[in-house]
Design a protein around this motif. Structure first.
Motif, mmCIF file in Angstrom:
data_model
loop_
_atom_site.group_PDB
_atom_site.id
_atom_site.type_symbol
_atom_site.label_atom_id
_atom_site.label_comp_id
_atom_site.label_asym_id
_atom_site.label_seq_id
_atom_site.Cartn_x
_atom_site.Cartn_y
_atom_site.Cartn_z
ATOM 1 N N PRO A 90 0.805 -1.226 0.000
ATOM 2 C CA PRO A 90 0.000 0.000 0.000
ATOM 3 C C PRO A 90 0.843 1.283 0.000
ATOM 4 O O PRO A 90 0.488 2.256 -0.678
ATOM 5 C CB PRO A 90 -0.831 -0.132 1.279
ATOM 6 C CG PRO A 90 -0.960 -1.605 1.483
ATOM 7 C CD PRO A 90 0.357 -2.167 1.045
ATOM 8 N N TYR A 91 1.945 1.296 0.730
ATOM 9 C CA TYR A 91 2.834 2.464 0.734
ATOM 10 C C TYR A 91 3.381 2.708 -0.668
ATOM 11 O O TYR A 91 3.345 3.836 -1.183
ATOM 12 C CB TYR A 91 3.963 2.208 1.730
ATOM 13 C CG TYR A 91 4.873 3.384 2.034
ATOM 14 C CD1 TYR A 91 5.715 3.937 1.058
ATOM 15 C CD2 TYR A 91 4.922 3.936 3.307
ATOM 16 C CE1 TYR A 91 6.562 4.994 1.343
ATOM 17 C CE2 TYR A 91 5.763 5.006 3.602
ATOM 18 C CZ TYR A 91 6.588 5.525 2.622
ATOM 19 O OH TYR A 91 7.415 6.580 2.913
ATOM 20 N N VAL A 94 0.703 4.072 -3.097
ATOM 21 C CA VAL A 94 0.404 5.502 -2.955
ATOM 22 C C VAL A 94 1.491 6.336 -3.622
ATOM 23 O O VAL A 94 1.203 7.307 -4.336
ATOM 24 C CB VAL A 94 0.254 5.892 -1.472
ATOM 25 C CG1 VAL A 94 0.109 7.413 -1.333
ATOM 26 C CG2 VAL A 94 -0.960 5.209 -0.851
ATOM 27 N N CYS A 95 2.743 5.966 -3.417
ATOM 28 C CA CYS A 95 3.843 6.700 -4.053
ATOM 29 C C CYS A 95 3.759 6.597 -5.573
ATOM 30 O O CYS A 95 4.054 7.570 -6.293
ATOM 31 C CB CYS A 95 5.184 6.186 -3.546
ATOM 32 S SG CYS A 95 5.491 6.553 -1.796
ATOM 33 N N LEU A 113 6.068 9.242 2.564
ATOM 34 C CA LEU A 113 4.785 9.396 3.241
ATOM 35 C C LEU A 113 5.008 9.605 4.730
ATOM 36 O O LEU A 113 5.858 8.941 5.345
ATOM 37 C CB LEU A 113 3.908 8.161 3.009
ATOM 38 C CG LEU A 113 3.623 7.811 1.540
ATOM 39 C CD1 LEU A 113 2.758 6.558 1.455
ATOM 40 C CD2 LEU A 113 2.977 8.974 0.807
ATOM 41 N N LEU A 283 -2.546 11.127 6.891
ATOM 42 C CA LEU A 283 -1.542 10.819 5.871
ATOM 43 C C LEU A 283 -1.137 12.111 5.194
ATOM 44 O O LEU A 283 -1.959 13.015 5.007
ATOM 45 C CB LEU A 283 -2.086 9.846 4.823
ATOM 46 C CG LEU A 283 -1.050 9.321 3.825
ATOM 47 C CD1 LEU A 283 -0.067 8.372 4.504
ATOM 48 C CD2 LEU A 283 -1.724 8.624 2.645
ATOM 49 N N GLY A 307 2.973 6.745 6.554
ATOM 50 C CA GLY A 307 2.467 5.828 5.555
ATOM 51 C C GLY A 307 1.843 4.595 6.172
ATOM 52 O O GLY A 307 2.010 3.478 5.682
ATOM 53 N N CYS A 312 -2.813 4.378 3.858
ATOM 54 C CA CYS A 312 -2.426 4.170 2.459
ATOM 55 C C CYS A 312 -3.554 3.534 1.664
ATOM 56 O O CYS A 312 -3.823 3.923 0.515
ATOM 57 C CB CYS A 312 -1.174 3.311 2.380
ATOM 58 S SG CYS A 312 0.324 4.161 2.895
#
Length: 426
Positions: A90-91, A94-95, A113, A283, A307, A312
C-alpha cells in the motif's frame, strides 16, 4: 416536584473534556456522534450540513464508500508494519499514484509518506536543504504551514499559533505575497522578494521557497495568474527549489487534482500533500523529481507511523476517485454554483468585501479587518445547523469546504442556511 440530576450526554462529554483535555486545544460545543457524506450528527441527534470538513480533510465526504471498503479490506491483513522494518505494497502504491499525478518538474517522480501536513512541510525543507546544501527557507505573508517548531516559524500569524512559543527556528525569511483586494500587486510582491534578497538573505544560501497556491488559513487567497510564473523564474535564476504546499488546496479541492494545475507552465520542484489525501485518516506526503528526493542519505527520512497501511489503503481509493474526469467536472460545477450564490450574497451586503477562490475552494472576506462579524456568522450558522470556519490574518474571512461529493439537495440546504446566517449576523 423533585429536581432531576440527569446530565445530558453532550454536557457530560464537554465537562469531561474540560477536566481532562488541555485548554490549549480550542474546541466548539459540537459533540459528534456520527458523520456521513456531507452531514455530521451530534450526540443529541441534531444534524448539521458540513461546510468545514474537519478543516479540509473530507473532500470526498465523510465515510466515502470506497475508502471504507479499502480500509476494511486492509484491516484483515495488518494494521502497522513500519516501512523502515518491512516494505508493504500500500505504501508503494500511494507513491506510484502520486508519481502518476505529480505536477512537479521531471520525468521520474518519487515520494515519502508521513502523518501530517506539518510533518510533510518539515520533510520538504529537509529534502531541499540536503539537495542544495543550503540552509535558508523563504516563506510568505499569510502563510500557514503547521504547528511544529519549524512550521510554526514558517507560519505568518502570531496569535494563536506562535505567541509564547519562541524562540523560533533560524534561517526562515518572509516575503510579501500578492493580495489585490488589499492593494498588494504581483509587482509589489516580486519587488518585496527581491528586496529580501538584498537586505536579509543572500539568495545563494536559500534552499527553497514554500508557498500555498491558494493560501488556506491565511484567507483562501489564490495567487494571481502571473505571480507563480515570475516566482518560479526567480527561484530558478538563483537555484532555489520551489515547494508547492497543497495540504489544503490539493486532492481535487479546486476542481483539479492540484491547485497549481490552474497555472499554465508551472512545475514545482517539490509538492506537499496532506489532509484529504487520507480520506479522513492521517496521511501526508512529499513528492518530487527523483534526483531531489534521493539526495537525502539512506536513513535520513522516515517515521514510525509514516504511511500507515490503513491510511495508504484509504489514499489509494481517494486518488482513484479524485483523478476521475467526472469527479473533477462535478467539483468544477460545484464551484460555479457556490460562487454564483456567494456573489449574489455579497451584492446584498456591503460588509462583504470580496468573494474569491479557485473552483469550489471559496471564501468571502469581510471588509472590516476584525473577527467579530465572522464569528457572529459562524455562530449563527451553528445555531441553524451549518458547520462553518473562519480564517484569515484578521479572522474576517468565511471559507467554504463542502464535500466535493455533496448532492444538490444538501448543497441547497447548506447555501440557504449560509444566507440566513449572514443575513442574521450582518
Amino acid at each position: 416536584m423533585s429536581q432531576t440530576t440527569d446530565v445530558s450526554v453532550h454536557d457530560r462529554i464537554l465537562a469531561e473534556r474540560a477536566r481532562y483535555v488541555s485548554a490549549g486545544v480550542s474546541t466548539p460545543k459540537l459533540v459528534v456522534s456520527h458523520a456521513d457524506g456531507a452531514r455530521v450528527t451530534d450526540v443529541d441527534g441534531r444534524s448539521f450540513v458540513d461546510f468545514a470538513g474537519g478543516i479540509g480533510c473530507q473532500n470526498t465526504g465523510h465515510r466515502f464508500g470506497p475508502v471504507v471498503e479499502a480500509v476494511r479490506e486492509q484491516l484483515d491483513e495488518y494494521l502497522h508494519q513500519c516501512f523502515m522494518v518491512g516494505v508493504y505494497e500500500p505504501y508503494v502504491d500511494v507513491c506510484r499514484r502520486l508519481a502518476e499525478v505529480s505536477p512537479c518538474v521531471g520525468e521520474t517522480q518519487k515520494s515519502i509518506l508521513v502523518n501530517s501536513g506539518a510533518e510533510a512541510v518539515e520533510n520538504a525543507v529537509k529534502i531541499a536543504r540536503s539537495a542544495t546544501g543550503r540552509p535558508a527557507v523563504v516563506v510568505f505573508d499569510n502563510a500557514f504551514h503547521g504547528r511544529t517548531l519549524l512550521t510554526m516559524t514558517m507560519t505568518a500569524k502570531v496569535k494563536p499559533y506562535k505567541a509564547g512559543f519562541g524562540p523560533f527556528a533560524p534561517e526562515v525569511y518572509r516575503a510579501p505575497v500578492p493580495n489585490p483586494y488589499r492593494g498588494v500587486s504581483t509587482d509589489d510582491a516580486i519587488a518585496g522578494l527581491k528586496r529580501l534578497f538584498k537586505a536579509d538573505v543572500d539568495p545563494a544560501t536559500v534552499a527553497c521557497a514554500v508557498l500555498e497556491p491558494v493560501q488556506g488559513e491565511g484567507g483562501f487567497l489564490p495567487m494571481p495568474t502571473d505571480y507563480l510564473a515570475r516566482l518560479q523564474e526567480l527561484c530558478r535564476e538563483h537555484g532555489i527549489l520551489y515547494v508547492d504546499d497543497e495540504v489544503q488546496s490539493g486532492v481535487g479541492r479546486t476542481g483539479k487534482v492540484w491547485a497549481v494545475e490552474h497555472y499554465d507552465g508551472i512545475e514545482p520542484d517539490l509538492l506537499v500533500s496532506g489532509k484529504s489525501i487520507g480520506g479522513g485518516l492521517p496521511l501526508a506526503g512529499v513528492t518530487g523529481r527523483a534526483e531531489i528526493m534521493d539526495a537525502v542519505p539512506a536513513g535520513g527520512l522516515g517515521g514510525t507511523f509514516g504511511g500507515n497501511p490503513l491510511s495508504c489503503a484509504a489514499a489509494i481509493a481517494v486518488l482513484d476517485a479524485v483523478t476521475e474526469p467526472g469527479f473533477l467536472e462535478q467539483a468544477t460545477e460545484l464551484g460555479q454554483t457556490m460562487r454564483a450564490r456567494l456573489e449574489a450574497l455579497a451584492a446584498r451586503h456591503e460588509a462583504i468585501g470580496e468573494v474569491r477562490g479557485l473552483g469550489p475552494m471559496l471564501a468571502f472576506e469581510l471588509a472590516e479587518q476584525a473577527p467579530e462579524q465572522a464569528s457572529a456568522i459562524v455562530a449563527a450558522a451553528f445555531e441553524r445547523g451549518l458547520l462553518l470556519l473562519a480564517c484569515g490574518m484578521y479572522g474576517n474571512v468565511i471559507r467554504l469546504l463542502a464535500p466535493l461529493t455533496i448532492d444538490a439537495a444538501e448543497l441547497e440546504e447548506g447555501l440557504a442556511l449560509l444566507e440566513e446566517s449572514v443575513d442574521a449576523a450582518l
